[in-house]
Design an enzyme around this catalytic site. Sequence first.
Site, PDB file in Angstrom:
ATOM      1  N   HIS A 177       0.989  -0.531  -0.109  1.00 46.95           N
ATOM      2  CA  HIS A 177       0.132   0.429  -0.177  1.00 46.95           C
ATOM      3  C   HIS A 177       0.866   1.358  -0.009  1.00 46.95           C
ATOM      4  CE1 HIS A 177      -3.675   1.585   1.376  1.00 46.95           C
ATOM      5  NE2 HIS A 177      -3.256   2.757   1.000  1.00 46.95           N
ATOM      6  N   HIS A 216       1.737   4.869  -2.104  1.00 46.82           N
ATOM      7  CA  HIS A 216       1.179   6.425  -3.356  1.00 46.82           C
ATOM      8  C   HIS A 216       2.621   6.258  -3.701  1.00 46.82           C
ATOM      9  CE1 HIS A 216      -3.550   6.272  -1.712  1.00 46.82           C
ATOM     10  NE2 HIS A 216      -2.372   6.021  -1.007  1.00 46.82           N
ATOM     11  N   ASN A 219      -4.763   6.138  -7.350  1.00 44.45           N
ATOM     12  CA  ASN A 219      -5.348   7.177  -7.432  1.00 44.45           C
ATOM     13  C   ASN A 219      -4.515   8.265  -7.873  1.00 44.45           C
ATOM     14  OD1 ASN A 219      -4.208   7.030  -5.409  1.00 44.45           O
ATOM     15  ND2 ASN A 219      -5.500   8.904  -3.379  1.00 44.45           N
ATOM     16  N   GLU A 274     -14.167  10.570  -1.134  1.00 36.45           N
ATOM     17  CA  GLU A 274     -14.516  11.885  -1.595  1.00 36.45           C
ATOM     18  C   GLU A 274     -13.780  12.395  -2.803  1.00 36.45           C
ATOM     19  OE1 GLU A 274     -15.055  14.122   2.516  1.00 36.45           O
ATOM     20  OE2 GLU A 274     -12.918  12.142   2.655  1.00 36.45           O
ATOM     21  N   HIS A 309     -10.885   0.309   0.751  1.00 30.00           N
ATOM     22  CA  HIS A 309     -10.236   0.829   1.608  1.00 30.00           C
ATOM     23  C   HIS A 309     -11.917   1.261   1.955  1.00 30.00           C
ATOM     24  CE1 HIS A 309      -9.815   5.732   2.571  1.00 30.00           C
ATOM     25  NE2 HIS A 309     -10.463   5.085   3.043  1.00 30.00           N
ATOM     26  N   ASP A 343       0.675   2.542   3.991  1.00 29.96           N
ATOM     27  CA  ASP A 343       0.033   3.565   2.910  1.00 29.96           C
ATOM     28  C   ASP A 343       0.464   4.415   2.635  1.00 29.96           C
ATOM     29  OD1 ASP A 343      -2.282   4.866   2.173  1.00 29.96           O
ATOM     30  OD2 ASP A 343      -3.527   5.150   3.786  1.00 29.96           O
ATOM     31  N   HIS A 354       2.996  14.140   1.389  1.00 32.07           N
ATOM     32  CA  HIS A 354       2.027  15.556   0.698  1.00 32.07           C
ATOM     33  C   HIS A 354       3.346  16.382   0.921  1.00 32.07           C
ATOM     34  CE1 HIS A 354      -1.845  13.789   0.533  1.00 32.07           C
ATOM     35  NE2 HIS A 354      -0.885  13.546   0.976  1.00 32.07           N
TER      36      HIS A 354
HETATM   37  O1  DOR Z   1      -4.934   9.830   3.815  1.00 31.06           O
HETATM   38  C1  DOR Z   1      -5.145   9.612   2.837  1.00 31.06           C
HETATM   39  N1  DOR Z   1      -3.978   9.769   1.784  1.00 31.06           N
HETATM   40  N2  DOR Z   1      -6.011   8.296   2.958  1.00 31.06           N
HETATM   41  C2  DOR Z   1      -6.379   7.745   1.165  1.00 31.06           C
HETATM   42  O2  DOR Z   1      -7.401   6.901   1.667  1.00 31.06           O
HETATM   43  C3  DOR Z   1      -5.568   8.489   0.324  1.00 31.06           C
HETATM   44  C4  DOR Z   1      -3.790   8.920   0.754  1.00 31.06           C
HETATM   45  C5  DOR Z   1      -3.373   9.923  -0.380  1.00 31.06           C
HETATM   46  O3  DOR Z   1      -3.236   9.383  -1.441  1.00 31.06           O
HETATM   47  O4  DOR Z   1      -2.930  10.860  -0.072  1.00 31.06           O
HETATM   48 ZN    ZN Z   2      -3.797   4.238   1.038  1.00 30.70          ZN
END
Ligand code: DOR
Ligand code: ZN
Length: 451
Positions: free
Chosen positions: A61, A63, A95, A153, A182, A312, A316
């Site tokens: 998991h 990103h 995503n 969302e 999720h 996860d 950012h």
């Molecule tokens: O906190 C999160 N950030 N939850 C998610 O499901 C997506 C992720 C993101 O892509 O920043």
């Molecule tokens: Zn995630």
Amino acid sequence: MPIDLVIDGGKLVSPDAIVDGAIAIDGGQIVAVGTLAGLPSARQTIDAKGLHVLPGAIDVHVHFRQPGYDHKETWSSGTAAAAVGGVTTVFDMPNTNPPTATVEAVKEKLAIAGAQAIIDFGVYGLIGEHTLDKLEGMLAAGAISHKLYMGSENPLVPCPSDGAILEAFETLARLGVRCTVHAENTPVLQWRGHQLMRSGRTDAGAHIEQHTDVATVEAVSRTAIFAEWTGAKVHIAHESSRHSLPHIRFAKSRGVDLTVETCPHYLFLSTDDGARVGDNFLRVKPPVREPGHCEPLWTALLDGTIDIISTDHAPHLPEEKRRGVIWDCAPGFPGVETSMRLMLNEVARGRWQITDYVRAACAAPAKAFGLWPRKGSLEIGADADIVLVDTQRRSQITAAKLHSRGNASPFDGYETVGLPIRTLVRGKTVAVDGSPVCEGGWGKPVTRSSS
Ligand code: DOR
Ligand code: ZN
């Protein structure tokens, strides 16, 4: 003819045992395990005296943000961070922008990853109302699995209707592929988010109220019921709430083929940490909750209710994490570089064994997603994805030095005992002593041998 490499003198760790031994590697694979005297001679020997030798961690998991959000992460920066952190395989979430929702998007992401990655990788295809007829095609194009955003969302990855979810599970049951979910209830998130915004709330507490525990409890249960009905295999992402645990235990007791992951931020943090890092900074979906969840999650990890440690990894930029209005504050944290040392620190503290860590971070993800025993193990025939760990090494996490572009970590300043100090992917050293040492392009897509 000498073989490529021998790693000698370390303690080899599997989920069941720690044994003194040497590993022989040739052509990127483990070809023999035993005492040095019994192994073929090698062109290179790595001295692992005093170190533990683990299979590389498999993080199902992450990103890594490309295509679309290169300022937060690239496959180059993300896999550098992972390699330094002892991770040798990652699965990337869909995503991105464009989302990984078509055969073409799968191919595009695999091409980007293939050009930059220094560790191995899989990419998820998106389960959506408009992708139901593409699920098989995305797998054929190289996707390792699929991701279902039951709680979403983000209009780029909307939550499908229950009807579409049920149909997706029917399809995936037929294909025999485990999908990752999720598990939050989207209408609950949308309704509560709307009401909280309308009432003028902008504080961090509103995010927790929006993501009330029952939103995940209900979605975990619905996932289990649909999986039980269809025979689909499912994987629950980022379990955050102690209230889900009885429902997971019930589903497993019924024989539902459910695997579950949690992440270091749910095991170590609560809203109390807001005072240290900033309340808004803690924002993540699902949320880091009020005190009282970490211990039950640890218990669940130790008793097998929770199978897998993932991160996860959701990087950012620091400025995106420090906005004053909670709804504007980017959710998530980087994780791949800090997870292993945080979890090893709990080995040093005696909370669990290093064998338990190897089960949750290496063997279990490989088994859940059909990579076992080629990945996640030190057996003969496995890929030589190996991490040398100094279980005594004391060091401090410094967020600004992490290799992620989005290096805003809530674990900044943490002192840990236990550190991955050298990472090999298919026999090649990709990171040493905190630095990546490999050119991009070494990483390869992983494929299922079983599922
Ligand atoms: O906190 C999160 N950030 N939850 C998610 O499901 C997506 C992720 C993101 O892509 O920043
Ligand atoms: Zn995630």
